[in-house]
Design a protein around this motif. Structure first.
Motif, mmCIF file in Angstrom:
data_model
loop_
_atom_site.group_PDB
_atom_site.id
_atom_site.type_symbol
_atom_site.label_atom_id
_atom_site.label_comp_id
_atom_site.label_asym_id
_atom_site.label_seq_id
_atom_site.Cartn_x
_atom_site.Cartn_y
_atom_site.Cartn_z
ATOM 1 N N GLU A 1 0.830 -1.204 0.000
ATOM 2 C CA GLU A 1 0.000 0.000 0.000
ATOM 3 C C GLU A 1 0.863 1.252 0.000
ATOM 4 O O GLU A 1 0.515 2.255 -0.637
ATOM 5 C CB GLU A 1 -0.921 -0.010 1.224
ATOM 6 C CG GLU A 1 -1.612 1.313 1.539
ATOM 7 C CD GLU A 1 -2.571 1.761 0.442
ATOM 8 O OE1 GLU A 1 -2.833 2.968 0.340
ATOM 9 O OE2 GLU A 1 -3.043 0.888 -0.315
ATOM 10 N N SER A 2 1.993 1.206 0.685
ATOM 11 C CA SER A 2 2.852 2.387 0.763
ATOM 12 C C SER A 2 3.345 2.815 -0.612
ATOM 13 O O SER A 2 3.470 4.017 -0.897
ATOM 14 C CB SER A 2 4.043 2.116 1.684
ATOM 15 O OG SER A 2 4.801 1.008 1.206
ATOM 16 N N GLU A 3 3.620 1.844 -1.490
ATOM 17 C CA GLU A 3 4.096 2.173 -2.833
ATOM 18 C C GLU A 3 2.998 2.824 -3.661
ATOM 19 O O GLU A 3 3.245 3.794 -4.397
ATOM 20 C CB GLU A 3 4.611 0.919 -3.532
ATOM 21 C CG GLU A 3 5.870 0.334 -2.908
ATOM 22 C CD GLU A 3 6.381 -0.867 -3.666
ATOM 23 O OE1 GLU A 3 5.866 -1.127 -4.782
ATOM 24 O OE2 GLU A 3 7.286 -1.556 -3.163
ATOM 25 N N LEU A 4 1.772 2.307 -3.571
ATOM 26 C CA LEU A 4 0.660 2.878 -4.318
ATOM 27 C C LEU A 4 0.350 4.290 -3.828
ATOM 28 O O LEU A 4 0.083 5.199 -4.628
ATOM 29 C CB LEU A 4 -0.589 1.999 -4.184
ATOM 30 C CG LEU A 4 -0.455 0.561 -4.692
ATOM 31 C CD1 LEU A 4 -1.793 -0.166 -4.546
ATOM 32 C CD2 LEU A 4 0.016 0.525 -6.134
ATOM 33 N N PHE A 5 0.383 4.468 -2.511
ATOM 34 C CA PHE A 5 0.095 5.780 -1.936
ATOM 35 C C PHE A 5 1.146 6.794 -2.373
ATOM 36 O O PHE A 5 0.821 7.937 -2.734
ATOM 37 C CB PHE A 5 0.044 5.674 -0.411
ATOM 38 C CG PHE A 5 -0.499 6.907 0.265
ATOM 39 C CD1 PHE A 5 -1.838 7.237 0.146
ATOM 40 C CD2 PHE A 5 0.324 7.728 1.012
ATOM 41 C CE1 PHE A 5 -2.355 8.377 0.770
ATOM 42 C CE2 PHE A 5 -0.178 8.862 1.639
ATOM 43 C CZ PHE A 5 -1.523 9.185 1.515
ATOM 44 N N ALA A 6 2.417 6.377 -2.372
ATOM 45 C CA ALA A 6 3.498 7.274 -2.793
ATOM 46 C C ALA A 6 3.349 7.636 -4.272
ATOM 47 O O ALA A 6 3.603 8.785 -4.671
ATOM 48 C CB ALA A 6 4.850 6.621 -2.527
ATOM 49 N N GLU A 7 2.931 6.663 -5.091
ATOM 50 C CA GLU A 7 2.740 6.926 -6.518
ATOM 51 C C GLU A 7 1.603 7.931 -6.728
ATOM 52 O O GLU A 7 1.697 8.827 -7.583
ATOM 53 C CB GLU A 7 2.443 5.622 -7.262
ATOM 54 C CG GLU A 7 2.297 5.801 -8.756
ATOM 55 C CD GLU A 7 2.014 4.493 -9.479
ATOM 56 O OE1 GLU A 7 1.574 4.569 -10.660
ATOM 57 O OE2 GLU A 7 2.225 3.405 -8.903
ATOM 58 N N GLU A 8 0.535 7.771 -5.959
ATOM 59 C CA GLU A 8 -0.586 8.697 -6.096
ATOM 60 C C GLU A 8 -0.195 10.102 -5.661
ATOM 61 O O GLU A 8 -0.536 11.090 -6.326
ATOM 62 C CB GLU A 8 -1.791 8.210 -5.291
ATOM 63 C CG GLU A 8 -3.029 9.065 -5.499
ATOM 64 C CD GLU A 8 -4.280 8.458 -4.892
ATOM 65 O OE1 GLU A 8 -5.381 8.888 -5.297
ATOM 66 O OE2 GLU A 8 -4.168 7.570 -4.032
ATOM 67 N N LEU A 9 0.524 10.221 -4.548
ATOM 68 C CA LEU A 9 0.964 11.534 -4.085
ATOM 69 C C LEU A 9 1.861 12.211 -5.120
ATOM 70 O O LEU A 9 1.745 13.415 -5.374
ATOM 71 C CB LEU A 9 1.712 11.403 -2.755
ATOM 72 C CG LEU A 9 0.875 11.189 -1.495
ATOM 73 C CD1 LEU A 9 1.776 11.020 -0.282
ATOM 74 C CD2 LEU A 9 -0.090 12.348 -1.281
ATOM 75 N N ALA A 10 2.761 11.424 -5.726
ATOM 76 C CA ALA A 10 3.661 11.982 -6.740
ATOM 77 C C ALA A 10 2.867 12.496 -7.944
ATOM 78 O O ALA A 10 3.196 13.536 -8.519
ATOM 79 C CB ALA A 10 4.668 10.924 -7.177
#
Length: 340
Positions: free
Chosen positions: A213-222
């Motif tokens: 989930e942390s990777e998806l969240f970071a991608e969305e924030l970027a």
């Protein structure tokens, strides 16, 4: 003042938006049903957003176009957004994007003579945002059977679109749906949804336990803070003639594939509660961007009144006289629809 026109059918979407009904823009935001707008003559200077135009029936479009032209002809300073005729609806938009080479897939009306060139395809209502009707149809025989079933159930094919499926699955097995707003001259990213299913409706759909989930969240924030596709999106919005709405799109081999532009979108998913990282780090910044963009619209803070002739005759009022009902023509005395 920002005056927001909407259909009765679609009014819940805007009335449930905390990003416009709560905050700095709320005092300068008025929601008006089209049916009320046609009979009104009192307005405030500023920007007028014609939303939900894809839900207007042809008879309504004619009347709403008259409203546009009467506002445009007013001596008061007004700024009109989303022409009810000139701005492209779903079918016209997707056809124009395919013909221009922007979209690789084509779209067809269910009652037209053209047949899909590529399969699979899926069915979708032209006037709604409920997603595909049924699943993917793999060949012409399956499509014919699905259309025959719709007709048997009394559904008019003139309201149904056939869309060629566009494969946008990434190497990690996930589909991504990007959402971005246009508000006047501003392009405001809204969300990046992930799903293991081709029809992406929620922000996390069918995601397996092996996807961090942390990777998806970071991608969305970027995506939200980087706004990486702004230049290309601006050109697409210019082609559409839409200056307020949300575009949903995917990426295929580094190229944007547009699914639709919704002129009356929801701003916030109901399954994102306050206090969660997604709410605090995604919704709150978007809310600020949204307010700033709205207040940048011409005349957003203006409150000067002006008057125009109504498009339709004033509301008929029924007056009871000794047990009889008489109809008299007169303007119904009711205040403008304002959010509290």
């Amino acid at each position: 003042m920002i005056t927001y026109f909407v259909t009765r059918e679609g009014q819940d979407a805007i009335r449930q938006k905390p990003s416009v009904t709560i905050g700095p823009a709320a005092d300068h935001f008025e929601i008006v049903l089209y049916e009320e707008a046609l009979r009104r003559n009192d307005w405030h200077c500023g920007s007028f957003i014609f939303s939900d135009t894809e839900r207007l029936w042809s008879s309504e479009v004619t009347l709403v176009s008259r409203l546009w032209h009467r506002l445009a002809s007013a001596t008061a300073p007004v700024h009109l957004i989303n022409h009810p005729v000139r701005s492209l609806k779903r079918y016209g938009l997707l056809r124009a994007l395919h013909e221009s080479g922007q979209n690789s897939f084509d779209v067809y009306r269910a009652d037209e003579c053209r047949k899909p060139r590529y399969f699979p395809v899926f069915l979708h209502g032209e006037r709604d945002h409920k997603g595909p009707v049924g699943g993917l149809l793999t060949d012409q025989a399956a499509l014919d059977a699905a259309l025959e079933d719709l007709m048997r159930r009394g559904f008019p094919l003139s309201l149904m679109l056939i869309t060629e499926f566009c494969e946008t699955r990434s190497a990690d097995g996930l589909y991504r749906k990007y959402g971005v707003y246009v508000i006047g001259d501003r392009i405001v990213p809204r969300h990046l949804y992930f799903s293991s299913e081709w029809c992406v409706k929620g922000f996390r759909t069918g995601i397996g336990p092996n996807t961090p989930e942390s990777e998806l969240f970071a991608e969305e924030l970027a995506y939200l803070h980087g706004n990486p596709h702004e230049k290309e999106l601006r050109k697409i919005f210019e082609l559409s003639g839409i200056r307020y709405g949300r575009m949903d799109y995917g990426m295929r081999e580094g190229r944007i594939e547009v699914w639709e532009i919704n002129t009356n979108p929801l701003h916030m998913s109901r399954d994102v509660p306050p206090g969660t990282p997604r709410y605090d780090e995604i919704f709150v910044p978007f809310n600020d961007w949204m307010h700033a963009a709205l207040m940048e619209l011409p005349g957003a803070a203006d409150d000067e009144p002006f008057w125009i002739d109504p498009v339709k005759p004033p509301q008929e009022i029924v007056v009871n006289t000794r047990g009889r009902s008489e109809r008299k023509i007169g303007r119904r005395a009711s205040p403008p629809l304002r959010e509290q």
